[in-house]
Design a protein around this motif. Structure first.
Motif, PDB file in Angstrom:
ATOM      1  N   PRO A  90      21.766  70.964  67.058  1.00  0.00           N
ATOM      2  CA  PRO A  90      22.324  71.732  68.411  1.00  0.00           C
ATOM      3  C   PRO A  90      23.605  72.198  68.144  1.00  0.00           C
ATOM      4  CG  PRO A  90      22.420  69.195  68.613  1.00  0.00           C
ATOM      5  CD  PRO A  90      21.718  69.368  67.388  1.00  0.00           C
ATOM      6  N   THR A  91      23.563  73.344  68.593  1.00  0.00           N
ATOM      7  CA  THR A  91      24.994  74.370  68.294  1.00  0.00           C
ATOM      8  C   THR A  91      25.771  73.870  69.271  1.00  0.00           C
ATOM      9  OG1 THR A  91      23.620  76.230  67.817  1.00  0.00           O
ATOM     10  CG2 THR A  91      25.760  76.800  68.180  1.00  0.00           C
ATOM     11  N   PRO A  92      27.082  73.814  69.022  1.00  0.00           N
ATOM     12  CA  PRO A  92      27.986  73.227  69.856  1.00  0.00           C
ATOM     13  C   PRO A  92      28.585  74.373  70.846  1.00  0.00           C
ATOM     14  CG  PRO A  92      28.876  73.439  67.797  1.00  0.00           C
ATOM     15  CD  PRO A  92      27.745  73.576  67.700  1.00  0.00           C
ATOM     16  N   ASN A  93      29.289  73.999  71.900  1.00  0.00           N
ATOM     17  CA  ASN A  93      29.465  75.055  72.770  1.00  0.00           C
ATOM     18  C   ASN A  93      30.874  75.662  72.205  1.00  0.00           C
ATOM     19  OD1 ASN A  93      30.604  76.577  74.853  1.00  0.00           O
ATOM     20  ND2 ASN A  93      30.242  74.986  76.474  1.00  0.00           N
ATOM     21  N   LEU A  94      30.593  76.899  71.657  1.00  0.00           N
ATOM     22  CA  LEU A  94      31.732  77.295  70.647  1.00  0.00           C
ATOM     23  C   LEU A  94      32.706  77.884  71.570  1.00  0.00           C
ATOM     24  CD1 LEU A  94      29.566  78.754  67.714  1.00  0.00           C
ATOM     25  CD2 LEU A  94      31.127  76.800  67.749  1.00  0.00           C
ATOM     26  N   ASP A  95      32.244  78.601  72.913  1.00  0.00           N
ATOM     27  CA  ASP A  95      33.217  79.385  73.554  1.00  0.00           C
ATOM     28  C   ASP A  95      34.522  78.145  74.185  1.00  0.00           C
ATOM     29  OD1 ASP A  95      32.247  81.903  73.393  1.00  0.00           O
ATOM     30  OD2 ASP A  95      30.564  81.370  74.899  1.00  0.00           O
ATOM     31  N   ARG A  96      33.733  77.039  74.605  1.00  0.00           N
ATOM     32  CA  ARG A  96      34.861  75.951  75.038  1.00  0.00           C
ATOM     33  C   ARG A  96      35.585  75.437  74.004  1.00  0.00           C
ATOM     34  NH1 ARG A  96      35.279  70.618  74.818  1.00  0.00           N
ATOM     35  NH2 ARG A  96      36.254  69.673  76.491  1.00  0.00           N
TER      36      ARG A  96
ATOM     37  N   VAL B 191      40.244  67.033  69.455  1.00  0.00           N
ATOM     38  CA  VAL B 191      40.180  68.130  68.432  1.00  0.00           C
ATOM     39  C   VAL B 191      39.998  67.481  67.007  1.00  0.00           C
ATOM     40  CG1 VAL B 191      41.086  70.155  67.171  1.00  0.00           C
ATOM     41  CG2 VAL B 191      41.540  69.782  69.861  1.00  0.00           C
ATOM     42  N   PHE B 192      40.581  66.430  66.773  1.00  0.00           N
ATOM     43  CA  PHE B 192      40.553  65.832  65.335  1.00  0.00           C
ATOM     44  C   PHE B 192      39.864  64.423  65.387  1.00  0.00           C
ATOM     45  CE2 PHE B 192      43.879  68.871  65.421  1.00  0.00           C
ATOM     46  CZ  PHE B 192      43.608  69.799  64.501  1.00  0.00           C
ATOM     47  N   GLU B 193      38.947  64.156  64.187  1.00  0.00           N
ATOM     48  CA  GLU B 193      38.451  62.994  64.078  1.00  0.00           C
ATOM     49  C   GLU B 193      39.683  62.136  63.389  1.00  0.00           C
ATOM     50  OE1 GLU B 193      34.652  61.689  61.517  1.00  0.00           O
ATOM     51  OE2 GLU B 193      34.272  63.023  63.233  1.00  0.00           O
TER      52      GLU B 193
ATOM     53  N   PHE C 295      43.699  66.853  57.397  1.00  0.00           N
ATOM     54  CA  PHE C 295      43.212  66.568  58.926  1.00  0.00           C
ATOM     55  C   PHE C 295      41.762  66.783  58.811  1.00  0.00           C
ATOM     56  CE2 PHE C 295      44.961  70.635  59.166  1.00  0.00           C
ATOM     57  CZ  PHE C 295      43.734  71.477  59.717  1.00  0.00           C
ATOM     58  N   LYS C 296      41.032  66.048  59.725  1.00  0.00           N
ATOM     59  CA  LYS C 296      39.498  66.234  59.668  1.00  0.00           C
ATOM     60  C   LYS C 296      39.050  66.609  61.406  1.00  0.00           C
ATOM     61  CE  LYS C 296      35.129  64.033  58.726  1.00  0.00           C
ATOM     62  NZ  LYS C 296      34.522  62.747  58.295  1.00  0.00           N
ATOM     63  N   PRO C 297      38.759  67.822  61.636  1.00  0.00           N
ATOM     64  CA  PRO C 297      38.551  68.162  62.765  1.00  0.00           C
ATOM     65  C   PRO C 297      37.141  67.453  63.189  1.00  0.00           C
ATOM     66  CG  PRO C 297      37.832  70.172  61.376  1.00  0.00           C
ATOM     67  CD  PRO C 297      38.517  68.913  60.626  1.00  0.00           C
ATOM     68  N   ARG C 298      36.753  67.420  64.659  1.00  0.00           N
ATOM     69  CA  ARG C 298      35.483  66.649  65.151  1.00  0.00           C
ATOM     70  C   ARG C 298      34.307  67.750  64.809  1.00  0.00           C
ATOM     71  NH1 ARG C 298      35.999  62.070  67.091  1.00  0.00           N
ATOM     72  NH2 ARG C 298      37.834  61.262  67.959  1.00  0.00           N
ATOM     73  N   PRO C 299      33.151  67.238  64.611  1.00  0.00           N
ATOM     74  CA  PRO C 299      31.984  68.094  64.179  1.00  0.00           C
ATOM     75  C   PRO C 299      31.647  69.467  65.076  1.00  0.00           C
ATOM     76  CG  PRO C 299      31.365  65.732  63.946  1.00  0.00           C
ATOM     77  CD  PRO C 299      32.754  65.911  64.693  1.00  0.00           C
ATOM     78  N   HIS C 300      32.062  69.413  66.284  1.00  0.00           N
ATOM     79  CA  HIS C 300      31.970  70.665  67.021  1.00  0.00           C
ATOM     80  C   HIS C 300      33.074  71.546  66.863  1.00  0.00           C
ATOM     81  CE1 HIS C 300      33.567  67.383  69.488  1.00  0.00           C
ATOM     82  NE2 HIS C 300      34.411  68.248  70.211  1.00  0.00           N
ATOM     83  N   HIS C 301      34.124  70.886  66.252  1.00  0.00           N
ATOM     84  CA  HIS C 301      35.417  72.202  65.993  1.00  0.00           C
ATOM     85  C   HIS C 301      35.578  72.670  64.569  1.00  0.00           C
ATOM     86  CE1 HIS C 301      37.093  71.104  70.058  1.00  0.00           C
ATOM     87  NE2 HIS C 301      37.121  70.094  69.751  1.00  0.00           N
ATOM     88  N   ALA C 302      34.678  71.717  63.879  1.00  0.00           N
ATOM     89  CA  ALA C 302      34.575  72.206  62.195  1.00  0.00           C
ATOM     90  C   ALA C 302      34.333  73.470  61.835  1.00  0.00           C
ATOM     91  CB  ALA C 302      33.710  71.197  61.327  1.00  0.00           C
ATOM     92  N   PRO C 303      33.289  74.058  62.712  1.00  0.00           N
ATOM     93  CA  PRO C 303      32.759  75.559  62.400  1.00  0.00           C
ATOM     94  C   PRO C 303      33.923  76.348  62.577  1.00  0.00           C
ATOM     95  CG  PRO C 303      30.890  74.481  63.599  1.00  0.00           C
ATOM     96  CD  PRO C 303      32.196  73.429  63.575  1.00  0.00           C
TER      97      PRO C 303
END
Length: 181
Positions: free
Chosen positions: A105-111, A140-142, A154-162
């Protein structure tokens, strides 16, 4: 905030949350920059992230096995019961290979973009409490890593990583191969 310590002889082994938040505010937030190019680049990269595997050779092999099985049955080299049993097994293998892999699933990139673009304003707002800082960083960060009192990773959460990947790539394009992170 989350942090991870590696036992490497560094002292002290703990750092106050205020120090972590200050490092974060000074070294990470100013570097997050997203232009509108992400709208084209990120979905394209995500689409190529999980390409469907090529099973054409295996499918061809199984189809040949079915053809040979039919010939053996036609020439009475095997019983009806054996034919049905082997036919079902091969058909099951063919169905498994022809079933497409589910898309990630593609994360909600706009949000996500809105959060990252407003992160600096949200972080520096006067009415924000330290607890809200930690919650925002946790959104934002894992993981955030420190060495001594310095932020090192730092490691961003998967939906923020892209979007972080795009931001780093974009900075390398603009600043000639060096990342500001």
């Amino acid at each position: 905030m989350f942090h991870n310590w590696h036992r490497c002889g560094t002292t002290p082994l703990s750092v106050g949350a205020a120090r972590v938040e200050q490092e974060f505010a000074d070294r990470v937030i100013p570097r997050i920059a997203l232009d509108d190019g992400w709208r084209k680049a990120v979905p394209t990269c995500l689409a190529h992230k999980n390409p469907q595997p090529d099973h054409s050779g295996e499918v061809q092999r199984l189809e040949m096995a079915l053809a040979n099985l039919r010939k053996q049955h036609l020439w009475s080299a095997m019983t009806d019961e054996d034919f049905r049993s082997e036919f079902r097994q091969i058909e099951c293998q063919l169905r498994a290979l022809s079933t497409p892999q589910p898309d990630v699933p593609t994360p909600n990139l706009d949000r996500t973009t809105a959060i990252l673009r407003d992160l600096s304003v949200l972080w520096r707002h006067q009415g924000v409490t330290p607890r809200q800082h930690r919650n925002l960083a946790g959104e934002v960060f894992e993981e955030i890593r420190l060495r001594g009192q310095t932020l090192v990773a730092f490691k961003p959460r998967p939906h923020h990583a892209p979007l972080f990947a795009y931001s780093i790539w974009r900075q390398q394009q603009v600043f000639g191969g060096t990342s500001l992170f």
